[in-house]
Design an enzyme around this catalytic site. Sequence first.
Site, PDB file in Angstrom:
ATOM      1  N   GLY A  75       0.837  -1.201   0.000  1.00 47.24           N
ATOM      2  CA  GLY A  75       0.000   0.000   0.000  1.00 47.24           C
ATOM      3  C   GLY A  75       0.864   1.239   0.000  1.00 47.24           C
ATOM      4  N   CYS A  84       5.284  -6.072   1.701  1.00 47.73           N
ATOM      5  CA  CYS A  84       5.628  -4.653   1.638  1.00 47.73           C
ATOM      6  C   CYS A  84       4.924  -3.881   2.763  1.00 47.73           C
ATOM      7  CB  CYS A  84       5.308  -4.108   0.244  1.00 47.73           C
ATOM      8  SG  CYS A  84       6.178  -2.564  -0.083  1.00 47.73           S
ATOM      9  N   TYR A  85       3.926  -3.040   2.443  1.00 43.41           N
ATOM     10  CA  TYR A  85       3.232  -2.341   3.528  1.00 43.41           C
ATOM     11  C   TYR A  85       2.635  -3.354   4.508  1.00 43.41           C
ATOM     12  CZ  TYR A  85       0.142   0.888   5.962  1.00 43.41           C
ATOM     13  OH  TYR A  85      -0.482   1.633   6.937  1.00 43.41           O
ATOM     14  N   LYS A 115      -8.415 -11.150 -19.162  1.00 46.41           N
ATOM     15  CA  LYS A 115      -8.861 -11.642 -20.473  1.00 46.41           C
ATOM     16  C   LYS A 115      -8.739 -13.169 -20.612  1.00 46.41           C
ATOM     17  CE  LYS A 115     -10.103 -10.481 -24.757  1.00 46.41           C
ATOM     18  NZ  LYS A 115     -11.149  -9.507 -25.076  1.00 46.41           N
ATOM     19  N   GLU A 167       4.227 -11.031  -6.205  1.00 48.23           N
ATOM     20  CA  GLU A 167       3.156 -11.209  -7.195  1.00 48.23           C
ATOM     21  C   GLU A 167       3.497 -10.667  -8.566  1.00 48.23           C
ATOM     22  OE1 GLU A 167       3.106  -9.582  -4.435  1.00 48.23           O
ATOM     23  OE2 GLU A 167       2.286  -7.578  -4.619  1.00 48.23           O
ATOM     24  N   HIS A 175       7.682  -7.595  -3.616  1.00 45.08           N
ATOM     25  CA  HIS A 175       6.386  -8.012  -4.171  1.00 45.08           C
ATOM     26  C   HIS A 175       6.534  -9.323  -4.941  1.00 45.08           C
ATOM     27  CE1 HIS A 175       3.957  -4.392  -3.352  1.00 45.08           C
ATOM     28  NE2 HIS A 175       5.141  -3.799  -3.335  1.00 45.08           N
ATOM     29  N   ASP A 214     -15.826 -10.916 -24.880  1.00 44.10           N
ATOM     30  CA  ASP A 214     -16.306 -10.430 -23.585  1.00 44.10           C
ATOM     31  C   ASP A 214     -17.831 -10.343 -23.533  1.00 44.10           C
ATOM     32  OD1 ASP A 214     -13.618 -10.191 -23.281  1.00 44.10           O
ATOM     33  OD2 ASP A 214     -13.573  -8.009 -23.458  1.00 44.10           O
TER      34      ASP A 214
END
Length: 520
Positions: A59, A86-87, A376, A179, A177, A234
């Site tokens: 964050g 992180c945060y 997607k 991710e 991070h 979509d």
Amino acid sequence: MTSQTHDRLLIIDFGSQVTQLIARRLRELNVYCEIHPYQKVDDAFLREMSPKAVILSGGPDSVTREGSPRAPQSLFEMGLPILGICYGQQVMMHQLGGKVESGHGTAEFGRAYVTPTGATLDILGGWFSEGREQVWMSHGDHVSEIAPGFEVYGTSPNAPYAITADASRHFYAVQFHPEVHHTPNGARLYENFVRMAGFEGDWTMGAYREEAIARIREQVGDKKVICGLSGGVDSSVTAILLHEAIGDQLTCVFVDHGLLRKNESDEVVAMFRDNYNIQLIHADETELFLGELDGQSDPETKRKIIGKLFIDVFQKHADTIEDAEFLAQGTLYPDVIESVSFSGGPSVTIKSHHNVGGLPEKMGLKLVEPLRELFKDEVRALGRELGLPQSFIGRHPFPGPGLAIRCPGEITRPKLDILREADAVYIDQIRKHGLYDEIWQAFVAILPVRTVGVMGDGRTYDYACALRAVTSVDGMTADYYPFSHEFLGETATRIINEVPGINRVTYDITSKPPGTIEWE
Ligand code: XMP
């Protein structure tokens, strides 16, 4: 909405730009997770959701600032595995008795390398095989003293506490991070974490489908829903999902502006009306659109005319559906992020994109957006789950203004007919050579020039066309596809032989930037 049948992982969101990527990594592991903003997560919420493990996201705030975000203190007494990022790591340290400091030259942004301290840790299985791991850092603050019970497992030059843990309580805290793409082994860390926490990895697209259907039913009740159908992936997946959820309470509106590809309109109608038995209004508005576009050659004017007419026509047909209360849209997660401007100012308009944005307010309708959390490729997976044929799921993107922006200069019916035929031959060639799925998008543009040629013994004076084929990840940047000379030669010959009206074929080798994918 909470899954009743799967173990749940809670991601407490402290506002990082990449929190959604945590969810993405977990979904790749078939773990059911939910992201909730920290403001919402209190004791009652935790009791009700009853997660099996918790991740605290990154964050932008600083835990040293008074009033900055916190996790509920009770979270740390629930006996749950917790991973702080992180945060999230700093919140954990701060709330468990460690210290966090701001600045002092220890900020770290971008690539960094973490080296192990020697102690082994369950969630680091498969890490450090090369002696160190590349990670992606983005922090101003840093932990200056770890909380009681924690040990250090990895350090980086500017983050002596890059990886820490209290292994007995299964509390893990990382400064980087895992991710993001730039932490190449990050997925492994999540995998180790969820396996350690006991997740079985049984949350699949099939499960998502069931849950999305339940959620649509709950939102819509017995009211009616309108869905604009373009034939793209979509809107097709949105329509089919809604149809499964609410059957005949759904009506789709397919606006045919006369700017579609060869056979496209028949294919879309057959697909939805015949295969799925979905109530469908096929609005053939070719005359209206081509009439208004007559004589127009400026790209932006063309786009604006089409965009405005599209909304008018959609509204006209939607108004015939009594008591419609909802409008379904195939909004994806990237659309949701892109709608926020971080630059703080209006960016330059390269092209006025055409979509049905603005419709719900104008029509006083509420929105149903069942794909809002999906990327997607997840939409494609959901489409497969719903039984949509692969030929539909893997289709190249097709822009809202259709062939209008592949026909630079004035649009005439004869030119559109020639373009449709040439495009069909080109796509057929690509499919025959097994290249369709390697290419992000391919199409023909008919050029507003005629050139001289010789066919048989006669002179020709016909249109030139340009073939376009690009590779891309997201349409934001693109490179031209490196067809072989044989392929290009064969395709040019076929187009000239099979499509009256074209006597010259060129291949567009412009990347984006500086070009755009479409010609207008
Ligand atoms: P450009 O031409 O801007 O296109 O490089 C990037 C991607 O967006 C598609 N595109 C559109 N899609 N409405 C859409 O829904 C539009 O008005 C539109 N204009 C371009 C284009 O086909 C490519 O995939």
